[in-house]
Motif scaffolding. Structure first.
Motif, PDB file in Angstrom:
ATOM      1  N   TYR A   1      20.077 -38.817 -69.432  1.00 34.50           N
ATOM      2  CA  TYR A   1      19.007 -39.670 -68.910  1.00 34.50           C
ATOM      3  C   TYR A   1      18.325 -39.084 -67.675  1.00 34.50           C
ATOM      4  O   TYR A   1      17.534 -39.754 -67.032  1.00 34.50           O
ATOM      5  CB  TYR A   1      19.573 -41.067 -68.608  1.00 34.50           C
ATOM      6  CG  TYR A   1      20.143 -41.726 -69.834  1.00 34.50           C
ATOM      7  CD1 TYR A   1      19.352 -42.510 -70.665  1.00 34.50           C
ATOM      8  CD2 TYR A   1      21.464 -41.513 -70.207  1.00 34.50           C
ATOM      9  CE1 TYR A   1      19.866 -43.081 -71.820  1.00 34.50           C
ATOM     10  CE2 TYR A   1      21.990 -42.081 -71.359  1.00 34.50           C
ATOM     11  CZ  TYR A   1      21.184 -42.855 -72.153  1.00 34.50           C
ATOM     12  OH  TYR A   1      21.701 -43.410 -73.297  1.00 34.50           O
TER      13      TYR A   1
ATOM     14  N   ILE B   1      14.376 -39.133 -67.420  1.00 34.22           N
ATOM     15  CA  ILE B   1      13.597 -40.376 -67.371  1.00 34.22           C
ATOM     16  C   ILE B   1      13.755 -41.106 -66.023  1.00 34.22           C
ATOM     17  O   ILE B   1      13.432 -42.291 -65.920  1.00 34.22           O
ATOM     18  CB  ILE B   1      13.988 -41.330 -68.516  1.00 34.22           C
ATOM     19  CG1 ILE B   1      15.456 -41.756 -68.385  1.00 34.22           C
ATOM     20  CG2 ILE B   1      13.721 -40.693 -69.862  1.00 34.22           C
ATOM     21  CD1 ILE B   1      15.818 -42.928 -69.268  1.00 34.22           C
ATOM     22  N   LEU B   2      14.225 -40.386 -65.011  1.00 33.00           N
ATOM     23  CA  LEU B   2      14.421 -41.011 -63.699  1.00 33.00           C
ATOM     24  C   LEU B   2      13.127 -41.584 -63.148  1.00 33.00           C
ATOM     25  O   LEU B   2      13.121 -42.632 -62.497  1.00 33.00           O
ATOM     26  CB  LEU B   2      15.015 -39.998 -62.709  1.00 33.00           C
ATOM     27  CG  LEU B   2      16.456 -39.556 -62.977  1.00 33.00           C
ATOM     28  CD1 LEU B   2      16.847 -38.438 -62.022  1.00 33.00           C
ATOM     29  CD2 LEU B   2      17.410 -40.731 -62.822  1.00 33.00           C
TER      30      LEU B   2
ATOM     31  N   PHE C   1       9.024 -44.411 -67.579  1.00 36.27           N
ATOM     32  CA  PHE C   1       9.411 -45.669 -68.211  1.00 36.27           C
ATOM     33  C   PHE C   1       9.367 -45.523 -69.728  1.00 36.27           C
ATOM     34  O   PHE C   1       8.336 -45.149 -70.288  1.00 36.27           O
ATOM     35  CB  PHE C   1       8.473 -46.795 -67.776  1.00 36.27           C
ATOM     36  CG  PHE C   1       8.386 -46.953 -66.275  1.00 36.27           C
ATOM     37  CD1 PHE C   1       9.474 -47.398 -65.552  1.00 36.27           C
ATOM     38  CD2 PHE C   1       7.204 -46.650 -65.600  1.00 36.27           C
ATOM     39  CE1 PHE C   1       9.406 -47.548 -64.173  1.00 36.27           C
ATOM     40  CE2 PHE C   1       7.118 -46.796 -64.222  1.00 36.27           C
ATOM     41  CZ  PHE C   1       8.223 -47.249 -63.509  1.00 36.27           C
ATOM     42  N   ARG C   2      10.472 -45.846 -70.381  1.00 33.68           N
ATOM     43  CA  ARG C   2      10.531 -45.769 -71.837  1.00 33.68           C
ATOM     44  C   ARG C   2       9.838 -46.987 -72.442  1.00 33.68           C
ATOM     45  O   ARG C   2      10.209 -48.130 -72.130  1.00 33.68           O
ATOM     46  CB  ARG C   2      11.990 -45.716 -72.296  1.00 33.68           C
ATOM     47  CG  ARG C   2      12.738 -44.466 -71.863  1.00 33.68           C
ATOM     48  CD  ARG C   2      14.246 -44.629 -72.067  1.00 33.68           C
ATOM     49  NE  ARG C   2      14.776 -45.665 -71.181  1.00 33.68           N
ATOM     50  CZ  ARG C   2      16.050 -46.074 -71.191  1.00 33.68           C
ATOM     51  NH1 ARG C   2      16.898 -45.536 -72.060  1.00 33.68           N
ATOM     52  NH2 ARG C   2      16.458 -47.007 -70.358  1.00 33.68           N
TER      53      ARG C   2
ATOM     54  N   ASP D   1      12.999 -50.716 -68.542  1.00 32.25           N
ATOM     55  CA  ASP D   1      12.813 -49.844 -67.377  1.00 32.25           C
ATOM     56  C   ASP D   1      11.743 -50.369 -66.427  1.00 32.25           C
ATOM     57  O   ASP D   1      11.974 -50.522 -65.219  1.00 32.25           O
ATOM     58  CB  ASP D   1      12.416 -48.429 -67.824  1.00 32.25           C
ATOM     59  CG  ASP D   1      13.465 -47.760 -68.681  1.00 32.25           C
ATOM     60  OD1 ASP D   1      14.602 -48.267 -68.719  1.00 32.25           O
ATOM     61  OD2 ASP D   1      13.143 -46.737 -69.301  1.00 32.25           O
TER      62      ASP D   1
ATOM     63  N   TRP E   1      12.276 -52.270 -62.748  1.00 31.86           N
ATOM     64  CA  TRP E   1      11.752 -51.566 -61.575  1.00 31.86           C
ATOM     65  C   TRP E   1      10.801 -52.462 -60.782  1.00 31.86           C
ATOM     66  O   TRP E   1      10.866 -52.516 -59.550  1.00 31.86           O
ATOM     67  CB  TRP E   1      11.037 -50.293 -62.031  1.00 31.86           C
ATOM     68  CG  TRP E   1      10.458 -49.457 -60.922  1.00 31.86           C
ATOM     69  CD1 TRP E   1      11.140 -48.756 -59.967  1.00 31.86           C
ATOM     70  CD2 TRP E   1       9.072 -49.226 -60.674  1.00 31.86           C
ATOM     71  NE1 TRP E   1      10.266 -48.106 -59.139  1.00 31.86           N
ATOM     72  CE2 TRP E   1       8.984 -48.373 -59.546  1.00 31.86           C
ATOM     73  CE3 TRP E   1       7.897 -49.649 -61.296  1.00 31.86           C
ATOM     74  CZ2 TRP E   1       7.764 -47.947 -59.034  1.00 31.86           C
ATOM     75  CZ3 TRP E   1       6.683 -49.213 -60.784  1.00 31.86           C
ATOM     76  CH2 TRP E   1       6.621 -48.383 -59.667  1.00 31.86           C
TER      77      TRP E   1
ATOM     78  N   ARG F   1      16.109 -49.066 -60.324  1.00 29.58           N
ATOM     79  CA  ARG F   1      16.792 -49.322 -61.590  1.00 29.58           C
ATOM     80  C   ARG F   1      17.836 -48.249 -61.830  1.00 29.58           C
ATOM     81  O   ARG F   1      17.781 -47.150 -61.260  1.00 29.58           O
ATOM     82  CB  ARG F   1      15.794 -49.334 -62.757  1.00 29.58           C
ATOM     83  CG  ARG F   1      15.113 -47.988 -63.014  1.00 29.58           C
ATOM     84  CD  ARG F   1      14.094 -48.078 -64.142  1.00 29.58           C
ATOM     85  NE  ARG F   1      13.371 -46.831 -64.321  1.00 29.58           N
ATOM     86  CZ  ARG F   1      13.736 -45.862 -65.151  1.00 29.58           C
ATOM     87  NH1 ARG F   1      14.824 -46.025 -65.886  1.00 29.58           N
ATOM     88  NH2 ARG F   1      13.027 -44.763 -65.256  1.00 29.58           N
TER      89      ARG F   1
ATOM     90  N   PRO G   1      18.976 -45.814 -64.497  1.00 31.25           N
ATOM     91  CA  PRO G   1      18.450 -45.284 -65.760  1.00 31.25           C
ATOM     92  C   PRO G   1      19.531 -44.853 -66.742  1.00 31.25           C
ATOM     93  O   PRO G   1      19.228 -44.572 -67.904  1.00 31.25           O
ATOM     94  CB  PRO G   1      17.639 -44.075 -65.298  1.00 31.25           C
ATOM     95  CG  PRO G   1      18.395 -43.581 -64.099  1.00 31.25           C
ATOM     96  CD  PRO G   1      18.917 -44.818 -63.408  1.00 31.25           C
ATOM     97  N   ARG G   2      20.790 -44.801 -66.301  1.00 27.79           N
ATOM     98  CA  ARG G   2      21.864 -44.255 -67.137  1.00 27.79           C
ATOM     99  C   ARG G   2      22.178 -45.216 -68.298  1.00 27.79           C
ATOM    100  O   ARG G   2      22.851 -46.220 -68.119  1.00 27.79           O
ATOM    101  CB  ARG G   2      23.121 -44.032 -66.310  1.00 27.79           C
ATOM    102  CG  ARG G   2      22.939 -43.117 -65.101  1.00 27.79           C
ATOM    103  CD  ARG G   2      24.145 -43.235 -64.190  1.00 27.79           C
ATOM    104  NE  ARG G   2      24.369 -44.627 -63.787  1.00 27.79           N
ATOM    105  CZ  ARG G   2      25.508 -45.064 -63.231  1.00 27.79           C
ATOM    106  NH1 ARG G   2      26.513 -44.232 -63.038  1.00 27.79           N
ATOM    107  NH2 ARG G   2      25.624 -46.331 -62.878  1.00 27.79           N
TER     108      ARG G   2
ATOM    109  N   THR H   1      13.198 -39.995 -75.955  1.00 23.93           N
ATOM    110  CA  THR H   1      14.442 -40.481 -75.390  1.00 23.93           C
ATOM    111  C   THR H   1      15.604 -39.733 -76.016  1.00 23.93           C
ATOM    112  O   THR H   1      15.885 -39.888 -77.207  1.00 23.93           O
ATOM    113  CB  THR H   1      14.611 -41.993 -75.640  1.00 23.93           C
ATOM    114  OG1 THR H   1      13.448 -42.668 -75.171  1.00 23.93           O
ATOM    115  CG2 THR H   1      15.831 -42.517 -74.897  1.00 23.93           C
TER     116      THR H   1
END
Length: 365
Positions: free
Chosen positions: A95, A98-99, A102-103, A108, A112, A118, A120-121, A315
């Motif tokens: 992950y 994607i830090l 936003f997926r 996400d 946030w 958030r 992200p893991r 992703t």
């Protein structure tokens, strides 16, 4: 963060993150004196756990439950029951990309905006990993309801993607990874294999039932049994629709045919799904839920980053191409938690009304 506790008298507080050291729950309000061990809970977790077939995420978690409190010499004490499930197969590096993005379809962006940060893991708190404690708590509720009233819970998949699944028999459900009520699942396997190779995902529709439910559970208006069932089911990740009984099919029905006729022998039909006026009728509780396609896919999609700039992402990681495949045990558990809470609420308010009495002549509740 609030909103992590479910139930009034039988309350379950869920804790942990997808990639933290452990997840779990605290059950408060379980009556004392019930025999309870890990063996009562583990089979339900085994039904839900990841890595059980090639059609689900390959994250290999044993999901071994530990009872930390609330049980002494094999019996519940009436004090809070703490259940712990350790995470052992996290891959947080998946992950890292994607830090700052936003997926689409994930929580996400909304997390946030609400909290200013958030995890992200694996989705953190919004991950379906957090449904394991729900299943564990549901196993406790299922045992009490079975011993007290003989209530049994069953669920199955009735549609995956565009493929509708006809109902043949409940006996087929434990024999395939889809929880499908059919003997031959080859068409489902081919469909999922093509979907997996394409990197895309699909949704599902599930049916959940509770049998031998006594009449009289539920309360008028805002605490209706069916309202609480819908509330619970919408708390399950990816659920976007809930139907009780006939559900949306009631729109095209007529009043002359929709109402479940009462006879001296009992009800004729169950379009109400076992609930009238928010109170159980003694019929089977019938629930159907719609689950959206998995948001974590390998197909490139447009999005934005935390600076508001346009970007594109895929992703990575290990994900279910259809989260509905493993959702049946979770939906069963949620239904059990609702009925458990309402059974205790009925006992507290209407203890002089015997739930085991027939609701109408000739009808066994």
């Amino acid at each position: 963060m609030s909103g992590n506790t479910f139930g009034l008298l039988f309350s379950v507080t869920n804790f942990g993150e997808s990639h933290g050291p452990a997840i779990g729950c605290v059950i408060d309000g379980c009556p004392p004196g019930m025999d309870l061990s890990v063996e009562d809970i583990q089979p339900e977790l085994d039904r839900r756990r990841p890595g059980t077939s090639k059609f689900v995420t390959q994250r290999n978690e044993a999901d071994q439950v530990e009872i930390l409190s609330g049980v002494y010499e094999g019996k519940t004490t009436g004090t809070p029951i703490a259940l712990l499930i350790r995470n052992t197969d996290q891959r947080s590096k998946d992950y890292g990309d994607i830090l700052q993005t936003f997926r689409p379809g994930h929580a996400d962006y909304s997390y946030w905006r609400k909290y200013g940060l958030r995890d992200p893991r694996g989705g953190g708190r919004s991950s379906a990993r957090l449904t394991a404690p729900t299943v564990a708590a549901g196993a406790v509720a299922r045992k009490w309801l079975r011993e007290k009233f003989g209530i049994e819970f069953r669920g199955c998949m009735t549609q995956i993607g565009e493929l509708e699944i006809p109902f043949e028999s409940w006996e087929h459900v434990p024999n395939n990874p889809f929880f499908a009520p059919v003997a031959d699942t080859s068409a489902l396997e081919r469909y999922m294999e093509a979907l997996r190779k394409s990197g895309d995902s699909c949704g599902a529709r599930l049916r959940v039932t509770a049998t031998h439910v006594p009449a009289g559970l539920g309360e008028p208006l805002y605490d209706k049994l069916d309202a609480d069932i819908a509330h619970a089911m919408m708390g399950l990740n990816a659920v976007k629709g809930v139907e009780i009984g006939a559900g949306f099919a009631a729109v095209s029905d007529k009043g002359s045919t929709h109402g479940d006729t009462l006879t001296p022998e009992g009800f004729v039909g169950n379009k109400a799904g076992g609930v009238l006026g928010g109170i159980s009728t003694g019929q089977d509780i019938e629930v159907s839920i719609a689950i959206k396609p998995t948001s974590s896919i390998l197909v490139p999609r447009a999005s934005i980053d935390t600076a508001g700039q346009a970007t594109e992402l895929i992703t990575k990681g290990r994900h279910d191409p259809c989260v509905g495949i493993r959702a049946t045990p979770i939906a069963e558990a949620l239904l059990a938690l609702v009925l458990m809470d309402h059974a205790l609420r009925h006992r507290a308010q209407c203890g002089d009304v015997h739930l085991s009495q027939p609701a109408i002549p000739g009808h066994v509740a």
